[in-house]
Design a protein around this motif. Structure first.
Motif, PDB file in Angstrom:
ATOM      1  N   VAL A 195      18.628   4.979   8.923  1.00 37.91           N
ATOM      2  CA  VAL A 195      17.385   4.169   8.547  1.00 37.91           C
ATOM      3  C   VAL A 195      16.311   5.138   9.704  1.00 37.91           C
ATOM      4  N   TYR A 196      15.390   5.450   9.163  1.00 37.48           N
ATOM      5  CA  TYR A 196      14.241   6.258   9.513  1.00 37.48           C
ATOM      6  C   TYR A 196      12.799   5.469   9.635  1.00 37.48           C
ATOM      7  N   LEU A 197      12.210   5.335  10.856  1.00 45.90           N
ATOM      8  CA  LEU A 197      10.818   4.954  10.841  1.00 45.90           C
ATOM      9  C   LEU A 197       9.802   6.164  11.008  1.00 45.90           C
ATOM     10  N   THR A 198       9.018   6.162  10.336  1.00 49.75           N
ATOM     11  CA  THR A 198       8.006   7.252  10.453  1.00 49.75           C
ATOM     12  C   THR A 198       6.687   6.771  10.585  1.00 49.75           C
ATOM     13  N   TYR A 199       5.833   7.550  11.022  1.00 50.92           N
ATOM     14  CA  TYR A 199       4.305   7.115  11.303  1.00 50.92           C
ATOM     15  C   TYR A 199       3.479   8.477  11.012  1.00 50.92           C
ATOM     16  N   ASN A 200       2.135   8.135  10.276  1.00 51.12           N
ATOM     17  CA  ASN A 200       1.193   8.778  10.037  1.00 51.12           C
ATOM     18  C   ASN A 200      -0.112   8.469  10.968  1.00 51.12           C
ATOM     19  N   SER A 201      -0.287   9.386  11.869  1.00 57.93           N
ATOM     20  CA  SER A 201      -1.166   9.114  12.765  1.00 57.93           C
ATOM     21  C   SER A 201      -2.745   8.978  12.440  1.00 57.93           C
ATOM     22  N   SER A 202      -2.840   9.729  11.172  1.00 56.06           N
ATOM     23  CA  SER A 202      -4.219  10.155  10.478  1.00 56.06           C
ATOM     24  C   SER A 202      -4.774   8.590   9.812  1.00 56.06           C
ATOM     25  N   ASN A 203      -3.735   7.641   9.569  1.00 51.58           N
ATOM     26  CA  ASN A 203      -3.992   6.440   8.974  1.00 51.58           C
ATOM     27  C   ASN A 203      -3.490   5.272   9.568  1.00 51.58           C
ATOM     28  N   GLY A 204      -2.527   5.349  10.491  1.00 49.28           N
ATOM     29  CA  GLY A 204      -1.892   4.314  11.161  1.00 49.28           C
ATOM     30  C   GLY A 204      -1.030   3.574  10.506  1.00 49.28           C
ATOM     31  N   MET A 205      -0.403   4.115   9.459  1.00 46.10           N
ATOM     32  CA  MET A 205       0.472   3.318   8.730  1.00 46.10           C
ATOM     33  C   MET A 205       2.007   3.904   9.314  1.00 46.10           C
ATOM     34  N   ASN A 206       2.927   2.915   9.259  1.00 45.99           N
ATOM     35  CA  ASN A 206       4.230   3.145   9.269  1.00 45.99           C
ATOM     36  C   ASN A 206       5.124   3.317   7.863  1.00 45.99           C
ATOM     37  N   CYS A 207       6.131   4.042   8.109  1.00 45.70           N
ATOM     38  CA  CYS A 207       6.864   3.929   6.695  1.00 45.70           C
ATOM     39  C   CYS A 207       8.477   4.016   7.025  1.00 45.70           C
ATOM     40  N   VAL A 208       9.341   3.097   6.354  1.00 46.58           N
ATOM     41  CA  VAL A 208      10.545   3.023   6.774  1.00 46.58           C
ATOM     42  C   VAL A 208      11.627   3.424   5.370  1.00 46.58           C
ATOM     43  N   ALA A 209      12.788   4.130   5.474  1.00 42.91           N
ATOM     44  CA  ALA A 209      13.446   4.661   4.548  1.00 42.91           C
ATOM     45  C   ALA A 209      14.796   4.733   5.149  1.00 42.91           C
ATOM     46  N   THR A 210      15.881   4.094   4.360  1.00 39.81           N
ATOM     47  CA  THR A 210      17.192   4.402   4.418  1.00 39.81           C
ATOM     48  C   THR A 210      17.924   5.262   3.613  1.00 39.81           C
ATOM     49  N   ILE A 211      18.566   6.509   4.341  1.00 36.88           N
ATOM     50  CA  ILE A 211      18.898   7.379   3.482  1.00 36.88           C
ATOM     51  C   ILE A 211      20.330   7.494   3.835  1.00 36.88           C
ATOM     52  N   TYR A 244       5.694   0.672   3.444  1.00 35.93           N
ATOM     53  CA  TYR A 244       4.667   0.834   4.421  1.00 35.93           C
ATOM     54  C   TYR A 244       3.989  -0.405   4.857  1.00 35.93           C
ATOM     55  N   VAL A 245       3.720  -0.366   6.034  1.00 37.90           N
ATOM     56  CA  VAL A 245       2.692  -1.293   6.829  1.00 37.90           C
ATOM     57  C   VAL A 245       1.679  -0.482   7.718  1.00 37.90           C
ATOM     58  N   TYR A 246       0.683  -1.179   7.749  1.00 42.32           N
ATOM     59  CA  TYR A 246      -0.178  -0.780   9.005  1.00 42.32           C
ATOM     60  C   TYR A 246       0.406  -1.036  10.462  1.00 42.32           C
ATOM     61  N   GLY A 247       0.408   0.052  11.211  1.00 42.08           N
ATOM     62  CA  GLY A 247       1.214  -0.416  12.782  1.00 42.08           C
ATOM     63  C   GLY A 247       0.530   0.096  13.829  1.00 42.08           C
ATOM     64  N   LYS A 248      -0.722   0.637  13.501  1.00 44.80           N
ATOM     65  CA  LYS A 248      -1.279   1.488  15.013  1.00 44.80           C
ATOM     66  C   LYS A 248      -1.567   0.275  15.911  1.00 44.80           C
ATOM     67  N   GLY A 249      -0.986   0.574  16.897  1.00 48.70           N
ATOM     68  CA  GLY A 249      -1.221  -0.546  18.226  1.00 48.70           C
ATOM     69  C   GLY A 249      -0.065  -1.707  18.278  1.00 48.70           C
ATOM     70  N   TYR A 250       0.678  -1.759  17.123  1.00 43.52           N
ATOM     71  CA  TYR A 250       1.547  -2.937  17.156  1.00 43.52           C
ATOM     72  C   TYR A 250       3.066  -2.692  17.327  1.00 43.52           C
ATOM     73  N   CYS A 251       3.726  -3.531  17.681  1.00 41.30           N
ATOM     74  CA  CYS A 251       5.121  -3.404  17.870  1.00 41.30           C
ATOM     75  C   CYS A 251       5.713  -3.456  16.230  1.00 41.30           C
TER      76      CYS A 251
END
Length: 149
Positions: free
Chosen positions: A58-74, A111-118
């Motif tokens: 399971v991967y947790l990724t982050y896009n610093s330009s929009n503050g979004m996190n993404c998760v994917a199970t591969i 996808y969820v907005y995660g900037k500054g959050y656990c």
């Protein structure tokens, strides 16, 4: 002589058919190389991951330009469809996203907005479930990983 030619022609055709099946079979059944960026998007950088036993990650990724996190199970070895899931949850905002079903190579993206959050996130493949709680905070507070078989 005519029989010998017919046998030779049948033999050549059979060799071509078998060789063609082998050559085309490998190409047709080869699974694409699935990556977290391929599932979530090129702007998403992998910031954390957790293995799902030996079945995948399971991967947790982050896009610093929009503050979004993404998760994917591969899956480590794509193949026939298996039950899979991927989820992500932001406790501070009660926002979550996920994907579950029977998949051949990956579950997600979520996808969820995660900037500054656990974030709490995880996933499953077959009967192996993993979760990571309260991770990747602005200032990392606590991380607890659980695997259930």
């Amino acid at each position: 002589m005519r029989i010998a030619r017919s046998i030779a022609a049948v033999g050549a055709f059979a060799a071509l058919a078998v060789g063609g099946t082998t050559a085309f079979g490998a190409t047709a059944s080869a699974a694409p190389n699935v990556t977290p960026q391929g599932v979530c998007g090129k702007a998403y950088k992998t910031v954390n991951s957790v293995p799902v036993g030996s079945l995948g990650t399971v991967y947790l990724t982050y896009n610093s330009s929009n503050g979004m996190n993404c998760v994917a199970t591969i899956r480590a070895n794509p193949g026939s469809a298996k039950p899979m899931s991927a989820y992500i949850y932001v406790p501070a905002t009660d926002e979550w996203a996920g994907d579950d079903g029977n998949f051949t190579s990956y579950a997600g993206p979520g996808y969820v907005y995660g900037k500054g959050y656990c974030v709490s996130w995880g996933g499953s493949i077959s009967n192996v479930y993993v979760s990571v709680e309260n991770s990747n905070c602005a200032a990392l507070k606590e991380q607890r990983t659980t695997e259930i078989r």
